[in-house]
Design an enzyme around this catalytic site. Structure first.
Site, short mmCIF file in Angstrom:
data_model
loop_
_atom_site.label_atom_id
_atom_site.label_comp_id
_atom_site.label_asym_id
_atom_site.label_seq_id
_atom_site.Cartn_x
_atom_site.Cartn_y
_atom_site.Cartn_z
N CYS A 37 8.96 6.05 5.89
CA CYS A 37 8.38 5.17 6.91
C CYS A 37 8.76 3.72 6.72
O CYS A 37 8.49 2.88 7.58
CB CYS A 37 6.86 5.30 6.89
SG CYS A 37 6.19 4.82 5.29
N ASP A 39 7.44 1.69 4.55
CA ASP A 39 6.33 0.88 4.06
C ASP A 39 6.57 0.49 2.60
O ASP A 39 7.19 1.24 1.84
CB ASP A 39 5.02 1.66 4.18
CG ASP A 39 4.59 1.82 5.63
OD1 ASP A 39 5.27 1.24 6.49
OD2 ASP A 39 3.59 2.51 5.89
N CYS A 64 0.98 1.13 6.53
CA CYS A 64 -0.02 1.70 7.42
C CYS A 64 -1.42 1.55 6.83
O CYS A 64 -1.59 1.16 5.66
CB CYS A 64 0.29 3.17 7.64
SG CYS A 64 -0.05 4.14 6.17
N CYS A 107 1.35 8.22 1.62
CA CYS A 107 0.79 6.88 1.48
C CYS A 107 0.05 6.76 0.14
O CYS A 107 0.12 5.73 -0.53
CB CYS A 107 -0.16 6.56 2.63
SG CYS A 107 0.42 7.13 4.24
FE1 FES Z 1 4.18 5.56 5.18
FE2 FES Z 1 1.59 5.30 5.27
S1 FES Z 1 2.90 5.97 6.87
S2 FES Z 1 2.91 4.64 3.70
#
Ligand code: FES
Length: 143
Positions: A37, A39, A64, A107
């Protein structure tokens, strides 16, 4: 997607946001990213040199709601723990506490990885500083 109340609570009132000076030798810094993602999570621990216990922790997460909640929660959990205890925290414990759905498990893995990276960083700093670290190859001494 519906977030659990605990995720929303940590997301709206994140604990321990911020950072410490990376150069401080009582600080360990872990920075990890989730390729899926994009992140990114930065997590820092501050260790009391006298006791060897983590006395404080901070994070900055560009991610997120679940990633923010996971990092907020883990910074609370590691306080007062030894380095070994901190690295034993499992992402499954975070996922359970926050009631994360399967698609958000990665996550919580980010938080587990970040704390391990922070502990590694702290240990590396101190392996360098310790006089008994003669076995450490000199390449590791350069930063
Ligand atoms: Fe990737 Fe939460 S969607 S860390």
């Amino acid at each position: 997607m519906a977030y659990s109340d605990k995720v929303i609570d940590h997301y709206e009132h994140p604990r321990n946001v911020g950072g410490f000076d990376k150069g401080d030798d009582t600080v360990g810094t872990g920075m990890v990213g989730a390729p899926a993602c994009g992140d990114v999570m930065k997590l820092q621990i501050k260790v009391n040199p006298a006791t060897g216990l983590i006395e404080d922790a901070r994070f900055k997460t560009y991610g997120c709601g679940s990633a923010i909640a996971s990092s907020s929660l883990i910074t609370e959990w590691v306080k007062g723990k030894s380095l070994d205890q901190a690295t034993q925290i499992k992402n499954s414990q975070i996922a359970e506490e926050l009631a994360l759905p399967p698609v958000k498990i990665h996550c919580s893995i980010l938080a587990e990885d970040a704390i391990k990276a922070a502990v590694d960083d702290y240990r590396q700093k101190h392996a360098k500083a310790a006089p008994s670290a003669a076995a450490a190859p000199s390449a590791q001494l350069a930063h």
